[in-house]
Every structure is written in structure tokens, then in C-alpha cells.
Design an enzyme around this catalytic site. Structure first.
Site, PDB file in Angstrom:
ATOM      1  N   ARG A  23      -3.339 -11.672   3.939  1.00  0.00           N
ATOM      2  CA  ARG A  23      -4.669 -11.271   3.481  1.00  0.00           C
ATOM      3  C   ARG A  23      -4.872 -11.720   2.031  1.00  0.00           C
ATOM      4  O   ARG A  23      -4.000 -11.512   1.190  1.00  0.00           O
ATOM      5  CB  ARG A  23      -4.829  -9.737   3.507  1.00  0.00           C
ATOM      6  CG  ARG A  23      -4.809  -9.035   4.834  1.00  0.00           C
ATOM      7  CD  ARG A  23      -5.962  -9.324   5.768  1.00  0.00           C
ATOM      8  NE  ARG A  23      -7.261  -9.705   5.231  1.00  0.00           N
ATOM      9  CZ  ARG A  23      -8.203  -8.878   4.774  1.00  0.00           C
ATOM     10  NH1 ARG A  23      -8.003  -7.582   4.763  1.00  0.00           N
ATOM     11  NH2 ARG A  23      -9.367  -9.341   4.335  1.00  0.00           N
ATOM     12  N   TYR A  38       0.830  -1.203   0.000  1.00  0.00           N
ATOM     13  CA  TYR A  38       0.000   0.000   0.000  1.00  0.00           C
ATOM     14  C   TYR A  38       0.863   1.251   0.000  1.00  0.00           C
ATOM     15  O   TYR A  38       1.959   1.262   0.580  1.00  0.00           O
ATOM     16  CB  TYR A  38      -0.867   0.041   1.265  1.00  0.00           C
ATOM     17  CG  TYR A  38      -2.060  -0.880   1.260  1.00  0.00           C
ATOM     18  CD1 TYR A  38      -3.312  -0.433   0.852  1.00  0.00           C
ATOM     19  CD2 TYR A  38      -1.950  -2.195   1.696  1.00  0.00           C
ATOM     20  CE1 TYR A  38      -4.420  -1.268   0.883  1.00  0.00           C
ATOM     21  CE2 TYR A  38      -3.045  -3.036   1.734  1.00  0.00           C
ATOM     22  CZ  TYR A  38      -4.281  -2.567   1.329  1.00  0.00           C
ATOM     23  OH  TYR A  38      -5.362  -3.393   1.364  1.00  0.00           O
ATOM     24  N   TYR A  86      -0.925  -9.803   0.811  1.00  0.00           N
ATOM     25  CA  TYR A  86       0.169  -9.280   1.624  1.00  0.00           C
ATOM     26  C   TYR A  86       0.101  -9.857   3.046  1.00  0.00           C
ATOM     27  O   TYR A  86      -0.967 -10.234   3.520  1.00  0.00           O
ATOM     28  CB  TYR A  86       0.169  -7.746   1.655  1.00  0.00           C
ATOM     29  CG  TYR A  86      -1.060  -7.117   2.271  1.00  0.00           C
ATOM     30  CD1 TYR A  86      -1.145  -6.906   3.648  1.00  0.00           C
ATOM     31  CD2 TYR A  86      -2.127  -6.725   1.488  1.00  0.00           C
ATOM     32  CE1 TYR A  86      -2.261  -6.332   4.209  1.00  0.00           C
ATOM     33  CE2 TYR A  86      -3.242  -6.144   2.040  1.00  0.00           C
ATOM     34  CZ  TYR A  86      -3.310  -5.953   3.398  1.00  0.00           C
ATOM     35  OH  TYR A  86      -4.420  -5.392   3.952  1.00  0.00           O
TER      36      TYR A  86
END
Lengths: 236, 200
Positions: free
Chosen positions: A152, A103, A142
Site C-alpha cells: 500500500r 499499525y 506496508y
């Protein structure tokens, strides 16, 4: 039109305490929720429309000088109320990791590369039939610290308003066939299997564009029913 | 366009997670925000108020990665929503705010004191701001209200009346002594002084 918000569909939501997802233990209320009647404060909500977005906001692959790495995808769907009626002109916000599972957020320390050509944030508004569509790249899985070797499944975060404070929802869209589903306590926090499966987009060859991008369909059902009253409503 | 088979039943809620800021509260990332913690607009009538506070977990530890959303009417008690049957105010006031908590779980809301809104049976509710709380570790949004102290209408408010008396104080902001118009409101997600959360 009058908006009514039945309660019978709420069992689709996860419980706030789901100990397998460890952060819920200290971040969920322990006292019972107080049930209140729906007043104007709850059945109204802010309206954000086309003035809030521009074209680049719905193509996450065109927000930088170059194109991002990864598998290009198109996500398309409709936003509906509990009667299957479209929710038109409502704002959707999305965010996601890049193809490597990283992210842009300053707090993400996963040892995977940032992509200078990908931010991973978008926003767009449904049309008169409740339709939306955006282009992105498929996010990577990730790791996270919930339990040993926790990962996840690939997902895209969705934030929707709908017409009222009570129709607002933040959720996550998953991709079909992800091998991480059985191990993910966030996905599995939704107790009902049918409800859980509604979080998984369908691969759709009709949305897929030849020589360009894979297509997925993700329809979203918000709380509420739009009904035209047959008589003047009575207070009771 | 084919319809999905998955449209019978609500789409379940999932956590906002830890990494929402660059999309939902993105000023730190150079993106425009359509809603912030400052709800005031030019030529807005009403009594200016500032509500500041913190979001705290079961141990009283600050939650530094929450998102708060505020929803309120103008000073006349009218919502900027087509679903308010009394029509919109002329003001540009949106009545919606959104902030992230960062350092020490703190937030600040700058707005005007909301007017009174009809409740069940048309009885007026006391002035309040509707509050939604999202964070990593919250699978659902938490829904509560911020009321104001020294407000006689609190005694007749139909929603406060549904709350056990020993917990009502968790919904009422505290005046900050010596600072007119400034209030303190902490959200205790869990614990001895747990904030009352609603299901509507």
C-alpha cells in the site's frame, strides 16, 4: 438554511466491485442499488463537536511519554461542501500506520516494529471556516496480501461526518509522488483521474514549519449544498 | 491561507480497511468512544429494543472486521440534528450508534424503537433504523434500513414500496421467539438472500 444533496457528483466514488482489489469480490452487492428519495432519515445526521475531542487528539506525536520516530508532518486543510462553502464544527477521525508501516491494530502482523510512542489515532473538529490541522509522523508503506509483492502507498485514513447521513464519508489521504500509486488497486479503484488526484495531499511550504515539520494541504469536499431558500420549499 | 486547486468535486470514498478499530471503535484499546452499540440514555422514553445479527459475505461467511453505524430518531420520530426542522427533542438521546463486528461477524444494538418520520409528500414512514456498513473490501459504505416485523405501517411505507416484493424481507428484522423486544437482523452483503442496499 436547507441542505440539498445533488446526485451529479457521485460518479467520483469508486464502484463497489473492483476485482483488482480482491476483497471486493465477495464483499460488494451484486444486485442493483435501490434508488430512494432523500427523507429526514437521510438528510439529517449526528452532530459531534468539541466535547468529543481534546488537544492531545490532534497531535499524534504527543500522546505518549516520548516522541515517535519518523518524519514529523503537519496536515492542514478545509472541509467544504459541493458549493465550496465551509463545513464548520464537524468531527474528523484519522488513523494511520507508524513510520515503519505498522499499525497498532491487533490484527496487523507485518514484520515491522511497533513504536511505543505512537498510536496513530486522532480526532478533531473543523473551525467556523471548515479548517482543521493536525500533527503526526509520515506513515510508512506496508505489504498486504492482495497479490504477489503488494504494497500500500503511504496513506492516512480519514472519517468525516458532515451535516447528514449522506454527507458521511470514509476515505484515505495519500502523499504526492508516491511510486506505489500505479500498483495500488485501492487508489486506482477511483475511475476518474481528477477525482483520484483529489486523494493526494499537496506539499505546502507555507504549512511547513522551519526546523520542525513538513506541511501538507488536504482539502476535502463532502456531499451536499447549503442553500438559503428564496421561497418556501414545496413538496412535489 | 491559499486554497487548494482540488476542491471542485467530491472527495472519493475509500475502504475503511481492516485496521480502523483502534481509532473508530477503540474501547478494546483503552480509548474513549463517543458512540457505541448502546444508544440508551437515562430517562429515555420509548419501547426498549435489542437488534442482534451478523454481517455475512457472498459465501455466507461472517465478516469479522466490519463497522456498523446506526442512525435513528427518538420514539416521537424526531432526530437529534439541527437539520430536522421540527426541532430537537428534550432528551439526551443522540440516536447514533457504532459497533465493530468481531467474533463470527456478530453485532448487538440496544436502543428504543424509533418513531415514525415523514417521508415524501409528508406521508409517514414506518419505524426504521438507518444503517451504514463499512469493511475491508468495501470501497463505499453500504446503506440500508432495519424495519420491524408485525408493524402495520410497513404496508404503507414509501421506501419499502420501492423495493421488489420478493426482497422486502431482507429489510425487516425478525422477532426472536419468546424474547419480547429482541430482534434478529443479518446483513447479507451479497448472495441469494442479498440485503437491499440503497442509493439516495
Amino acid at each position: 438554511m436547507t441542505l440539498i444533496l445533488p446526485r451529479d457528483g457521485l460518479s467520483a466514488h469508486p464502484p463497489s466491485l473492483h476485482p483488482d482489489y480482491k476483497s471486493t469480490v465477495k464483499r460488494s452487492p451484486s444486485r442493483g442499488l435501490v434508488i430512494i428519495p432523500q427523507t429526514l432519515s437521510e438528510i439529517t445526521g449526528p452532530v459531534y463537536g468539541h466535547e468529543t475531542v481534546d488537544a492531545a487528539d490532534s497531535d499524534l506525536t504527543r500522546q505518549h511519554a516520548g516522541v515517535p520516530l519518523g518524519e514529523r508532518i503537519i496536515i492542514e486543510g478545509r472541509v467544504l461542501d459541493e458549493d465550496g462553502r465551509p463545513v464548520p464544527n464537524t468531527l474528523i477521525e484519522v488513523w494511520q500506520a507508524n513510520a515503519a508501516g505498522r499499525y497498532v491494530h491487533v490484527g496487523d502482523t507485518h514484520d515491522a516494529p511497533l513504536d511505543p510512542n505512537f498510536t496513530g489515532a486522532g480526532r478533531f473538529v473543523t473551525d467556523a471556516e471548515g479548517r482543521y490541522r493536525f500533527t503526526s509522523v509520515k506513515p510508512g508503506a506496508y505489504p498486504w496480501g492482495n497479490h504477489p509483492n503488494a504494497w500500500r502507498p503511504a496513506h492516512i485514513h480519514f472519517s468525516l461526518f458532515g451535516p447528514s447521513f449522506l454527507s458521511r464519508v470514509v476515505t484515505q489521504m495519500y502523499f504526492p509522488g508516491d511510486p506505489l500509486f500505479p500498483f495500488d488497486p485501492i487508489f486506482n479503484s477511483v475511475p476518474d483521474e481528477n477525482a483520484r488526484n483529489r486523494l493526494i495531499a499537496d506539499f505546502d511550504l507555507g504549512i511547513t514549519e522551519p526546523n520542525w515539520a513538513l506541511g501538507y494541504r488536504f482539502d476535502i469536499v463532502l456531499r451536499g449544498r447549503n442553500q438559503t431558500p428564496v421561497e418556501e420549499p414545496h413538496d412535489d | 491561507m491559499t486554497e487548494s486547486r482540488k476542491t471542485s468535486g467530491l472527495t472519493p470514498s475509500q475502504t475503511v480497511g481492516p485496521y480502523f478499530a483502534y481509532a473508530l471503535t477503540p474501547s478494546r484499546y483503552g480509548r474513549s468512544e463517543f458512540a457505541t452499540g448502546d444508544l440508551r440514555v437515562p430517562d429515555l422514553s420509548g419501547e426498549p429494543v435489542v437488534v442482534e445479527g451478523r454481517v455475512l459475505d457472498a459465501d455466507g461467511a461472517p465478516i469479522p472486521d466490519a463497522m456498523l453505524e446506526f442512525w435513528q430518531p427518538d420514539a416521537e420520530g424526531r432526530f437529534a440534528s439541527p437539520l430536522d426542522p421540527r426541532g430537537r427533542s428534550n432528551s439526551a438521546f443522540k440516536g447514533f450508534g457504532r459497533v465493530e463486528t468481531v467474533e463470527a461477524g456478530k453485532f448487538t444494538l440496544s436502543t428504543i424503537k424509533p418513531g415514525r418520520v415523514p417521508g415524501p409528500n409528508g406521508a409517514l414512514q414506518a419505524p426504521h433504523i438507518t444503517l451504514g456498513v463499512f469493511a475491508r473490501g468495501m470501497l463505499n459504505r453500504l446503506h440500508t434500513r432495519i424495519y420491524f416485523p408485525d408493524e402495520p405501517a410497513n404496508a404503507e411505507d414509501p421506501i419499502l414500496a420501492l423495493v421488489p416484493e420478493d426482497r422486502r424481507h431482507t429489510l425487516i428484522a425478525r422477532a426472536i421467539p419468546g424474547e419480547a423486544g429482541r430482534y434478529r437482523f443479518d446483513v447479507h452483503v451479497q448472495g441469494a438472500d442479498e440485503t437491499v442496499f440503497f442509493d439516495a
